[in-house]
Design an enzyme around this catalytic site. Structure first.
Site, mmCIF file in Angstrom:
data_model
loop_
_atom_site.group_PDB
_atom_site.id
_atom_site.type_symbol
_atom_site.label_atom_id
_atom_site.label_comp_id
_atom_site.label_asym_id
_atom_site.label_seq_id
_atom_site.Cartn_x
_atom_site.Cartn_y
_atom_site.Cartn_z
ATOM 1 N N LYS A 164 19.707 0.126 21.472
ATOM 2 C CA LYS A 164 19.160 1.430 21.898
ATOM 3 C C LYS A 164 18.357 1.286 23.199
ATOM 4 O O LYS A 164 17.711 0.257 23.410
ATOM 5 C CB LYS A 164 18.217 1.907 20.795
ATOM 6 C CG LYS A 164 18.235 3.383 20.577
ATOM 7 C CD LYS A 164 17.499 3.715 19.292
ATOM 8 C CE LYS A 164 16.539 4.834 19.567
ATOM 9 N NZ LYS A 164 15.200 4.668 19.130
ATOM 10 N N ILE A 222 5.959 -18.170 33.790
ATOM 11 C CA ILE A 222 5.835 -17.588 32.441
ATOM 12 C C ILE A 222 6.407 -18.557 31.411
ATOM 13 O O ILE A 222 7.425 -19.218 31.669
ATOM 14 C CB ILE A 222 6.532 -16.203 32.368
ATOM 15 C CG1 ILE A 222 6.389 -15.580 30.978
ATOM 16 C CG2 ILE A 222 7.995 -16.261 32.758
ATOM 17 C CD1 ILE A 222 6.799 -14.101 30.929
ATOM 18 N N LEU A 223 5.750 -18.641 30.285
ATOM 19 C CA LEU A 223 6.260 -19.476 29.185
ATOM 20 C C LEU A 223 5.927 -18.796 27.860
ATOM 21 O O LEU A 223 4.790 -18.378 27.636
ATOM 22 C CB LEU A 223 5.597 -20.863 29.198
ATOM 23 C CG LEU A 223 5.957 -21.761 28.009
ATOM 24 C CD1 LEU A 223 7.322 -22.432 28.215
ATOM 25 C CD2 LEU A 223 4.910 -22.846 27.771
ATOM 26 N N ARG A 247 10.906 -13.361 20.316
ATOM 27 C CA ARG A 247 10.202 -12.308 19.556
ATOM 28 C C ARG A 247 9.736 -11.209 20.486
ATOM 29 O O ARG A 247 8.787 -10.496 20.185
ATOM 30 C CB ARG A 247 8.963 -12.884 18.864
ATOM 31 C CG ARG A 247 9.218 -13.971 17.873
ATOM 32 C CD ARG A 247 7.888 -14.260 17.193
ATOM 33 N NE ARG A 247 7.916 -15.468 16.427
ATOM 34 C CZ ARG A 247 6.873 -15.908 15.727
ATOM 35 N NH1 ARG A 247 5.756 -15.222 15.719
ATOM 36 N NH2 ARG A 247 6.957 -17.027 15.045
ATOM 37 N N GLY A 290 7.880 -12.613 25.685
ATOM 38 C CA GLY A 290 8.126 -12.728 27.124
ATOM 39 C C GLY A 290 8.261 -11.339 27.742
ATOM 40 O O GLY A 290 7.696 -11.050 28.805
ATOM 41 N N GLU A 314 7.610 -14.755 40.992
ATOM 42 C CA GLU A 314 7.910 -15.809 41.974
ATOM 43 C C GLU A 314 9.316 -16.343 41.708
ATOM 44 O O GLU A 314 9.731 -16.441 40.556
ATOM 45 C CB GLU A 314 6.874 -16.922 41.782
ATOM 46 C CG GLU A 314 6.922 -18.010 42.818
ATOM 47 C CD GLU A 314 5.845 -19.077 42.534
ATOM 48 O OE1 GLU A 314 4.648 -18.718 42.453
ATOM 49 O OE2 GLU A 314 6.219 -20.246 42.372
HETATM 50 C C1 LIG Z 1 8.953 -16.950 37.346
HETATM 51 C C2 LIG Z 1 9.198 -17.969 36.283
HETATM 52 O O1 LIG Z 1 8.272 -18.481 35.702
HETATM 53 S S1 LIG Z 1 10.799 -18.396 35.796
HETATM 54 C C3 LIG Z 1 10.553 -19.459 34.414
HETATM 55 C C4 LIG Z 1 10.682 -18.772 33.100
HETATM 56 N N1 LIG Z 1 10.166 -19.632 32.047
HETATM 57 C C5 LIG Z 1 10.905 -20.612 31.458
HETATM 58 O O2 LIG Z 1 12.071 -20.840 31.741
HETATM 59 C C6 LIG Z 1 10.172 -21.456 30.426
HETATM 60 C C7 LIG Z 1 10.988 -21.634 29.159
HETATM 61 N N2 LIG Z 1 11.460 -20.333 28.647
HETATM 62 C C8 LIG Z 1 10.621 -19.452 28.049
HETATM 63 O O3 LIG Z 1 9.426 -19.655 27.934
HETATM 64 C C9 LIG Z 1 11.244 -18.182 27.495
HETATM 65 O O4 LIG Z 1 12.621 -18.414 27.294
HETATM 66 C C10 LIG Z 1 11.052 -16.955 28.414
HETATM 67 C C11 LIG Z 1 9.597 -16.794 28.842
HETATM 68 C C12 LIG Z 1 11.908 -17.028 29.644
HETATM 69 C C13 LIG Z 1 11.458 -15.723 27.573
HETATM 70 O O5 LIG Z 1 10.522 -15.599 26.546
HETATM 71 P P1 LIG Z 1 10.846 -14.964 25.134
HETATM 72 O O6 LIG Z 1 9.542 -14.585 24.530
HETATM 73 O O7 LIG Z 1 11.710 -15.842 24.326
HETATM 74 O O8 LIG Z 1 11.666 -13.665 25.577
HETATM 75 P P2 LIG Z 1 12.040 -12.382 24.737
HETATM 76 O O9 LIG Z 1 11.972 -12.625 23.264
HETATM 77 O O10 LIG Z 1 11.238 -11.255 25.272
HETATM 78 O O11 LIG Z 1 13.593 -12.267 25.120
HETATM 79 C C14 LIG Z 1 14.074 -11.455 26.127
HETATM 80 C C15 LIG Z 1 15.572 -11.597 26.252
HETATM 81 O O12 LIG Z 1 15.882 -12.722 27.042
HETATM 82 C C16 LIG Z 1 17.068 -13.355 26.560
HETATM 83 N N3 LIG Z 1 16.762 -14.703 26.109
HETATM 84 C C17 LIG Z 1 15.529 -15.271 26.023
HETATM 85 N N4 LIG Z 1 15.637 -16.523 25.574
HETATM 86 C C18 LIG Z 1 16.954 -16.756 25.383
HETATM 87 C C19 LIG Z 1 17.699 -17.875 24.917
HETATM 88 N N5 LIG Z 1 17.095 -19.005 24.542
HETATM 89 N N6 LIG Z 1 19.061 -17.774 24.826
HETATM 90 C C20 LIG Z 1 19.678 -16.624 25.180
HETATM 91 N N7 LIG Z 1 19.013 -15.510 25.604
HETATM 92 C C21 LIG Z 1 17.684 -15.589 25.720
HETATM 93 C C22 LIG Z 1 17.565 -12.538 25.424
HETATM 94 O O13 LIG Z 1 18.488 -11.626 25.920
HETATM 95 C C23 LIG Z 1 16.311 -11.846 24.950
HETATM 96 O O14 LIG Z 1 16.495 -10.656 24.328
HETATM 97 P P3 LIG Z 1 17.030 -10.595 22.788
HETATM 98 O O15 LIG Z 1 16.248 -11.607 22.003
HETATM 99 O O16 LIG Z 1 16.726 -9.192 22.418
HETATM 100 O O17 LIG Z 1 18.480 -10.918 22.869
#
Ligand SMILES: CC(=O)SCCNC(=O)CCNC(=O)[C@H](O)C(C)(C)COP(=O)(O)OP(=O)(O)OC[C@H]1O[C@@H](n2cnc3c(N)ncnc32)[C@H](O)[C@@H]1OP(=O)(O)O
Length: 310
Positions: free
Chosen positions: A295, A181-182, A190, A193, A214
């Site tokens: 909440k 996932i990315l 936002r 994810g 995975e």
């Molecule tokens: C099975 C796999 O693919 S594992 C690999 C996961 N992918 C990656 O690591 C690629 C790079 N990272 C990403 O693309 C993103 O960080 C993702 C996909 C993991 C999360 O996507 P986002 O759209 O940013 O997530 P989303 O906005 O839904 O955030 C969910 C929560 O995760 C946490 N979170 C996400 N990113 C961060 C960050 N950079 N720093 C701290 N907390 C974070 C937070 O708690 C967040 O909730 P909040 O914003 O309400 O505090």
């Protein structure tokens, strides 16, 4: 612009960043997180396949000897790449994906839609998306053999700009509902994810499987999943299907949510709400999830907005 040659030695993990910036479309620029060799010709560390200017004397832009390339130029509609802004602008004028997003809509919500794009049908698009992903995710290296994957790509309604995606094995022997996932860097934090994670479970629920992502998860993947699992578990316990039950077991949670037992136990351990005898201490869950996410809210994706029949 891009012709990808499959070679074993291109499976591109690198210990340091070798491209400094991504110029993404005309007006977004951000730093890479990880290095990747896969964009480059292994012999000369140049981006290959520049039509008509094959013999021009191009040198990789070095900065303190660290970078093979200062800026890679990537189309924000189709992820094709090149090493000049001029070429990106030329491509922008003719990119088909700018006018029509690929794939079939599988979720149509009030603000976003999710399209299923088959790796076998949109090969170059999916390969280029995987190459791009490598710049922000260190532990995955799937770029070329994409026929056996579907890609679920999130767009804003009426937009053709991809914002986030996940890939899914068409047949997963480990019953994974998500391979990788990315959320694209400009659109992170936002809840996109979270929407995709929810959707991945809606898909596996429709296939009647208990499932999960995975592993191993990246550090951001782990934070995001733990938050997601904790919020949904709390919702089911206090407002959802489990709220009427007395004593709750991990299996009850799994049956209602579709989450794997191991993921539920990891989340409950993280929340420190499993007693030594294995009893779930629900009052602690409520407190901790409220502190973590504010909440306790339910699902973002409504079942009526799913279009899962093929
Ligand atoms: C099975 C796999 O693919 S594992 C690999 C996961 N992918 C990656 O690591 C690629 C790079 N990272 C990403 O693309 C993103 O960080 C993702 C996909 C993991 C999360 O996507 P986002 O759209 O940013 O997530 P989303 O906005 O839904 O955030 C969910 C929560 O995760 C946490 N979170 C996400 N990113 C961060 C960050 N950079 N720093 C701290 N907390 C974070 C937070 O708690 C967040 O909730 P909040 O914003 O309400 O505090």
């Amino acid at each position: 612009m891009v012709e990808i040659v499959e070679e074993e030695n291109l499976y591109g993990i690198l210990n340091e960043r070798n491209i400094n910036y991504v110029q993404f479309g005309c007006n977004k620029k951000f730093q890479t997180w990880y290095g990747s060799t896969v964009y480059f010709d292994p012999d000369n560390k140049l981006i290959p396949d520049r039509p008509n200017v094959k013999n021009s004397p191009r040198k990789p832009l070095q900065k303190n000897g660290q970078y093979w390339l200062d800026t890679i130029y990537i189309c924000e509609y189709c992820f094709k790449y090149c090493d000049s802004g001029e070429m990106l602008c030329d491509h922008d004028l003719v990119c088909n994906y700018k006018y029509k997003a690929p794939g079939r809509i599988k979720y149509l919500g009030p603000k976003y839609c999710i399209r299923r794009v088959k790796g076998s049908k949109h090969q170059l698009f999916c390969q280029c998306l995987c190459l791009f992903t490598k710049l922000f995710l260190d532990n995955k290296s799937m770029y070329f053999k994409i026929d056996q994957y579907d890609f679920y790509i999130l767009y804003e309604i009426n937009s053709t700009i991809p914002m986030a995606f996940f890939s899914k094995d068409i047949i997963s022997y480990n019953k994974n509902n998500l391979a990788c996932i990315l959320t694209l860097p400009p659109y992170q934090r936002r809840r996109l994810g979270t929407i995709l994670m929810e959707f991945s479970y809606k898909l596996s629920r429709s296939e009647n499987v208990i499932s999960g992502p995975e592993t191993p998860l990246s550090p951001f993947g782990l934070i995001s999943y733990i938050k997601f699992w904790a919020r949904i578990i709390a919702y089911e316990l206090f407002d959802g299907e489990l709220s009427a039950l007395g004593k709750i077991s991990v299996t009850d949670i799994s049956l209602v949510t579709g989450f794997r037992l191991s993921d539920i136990i990891m989340t409950l351990n993280y929340l420190e709400c499993l007693s030594s005898s294995g009893e779930i201490l629900t009052s602690i869950i409520k407190d901790k999830v409220q502190k973590m996410s504010g909440k306790i809210t339910g699902y973002i994706i409504q079942d009526d907005d799913l279009l899962l029949d093929d």
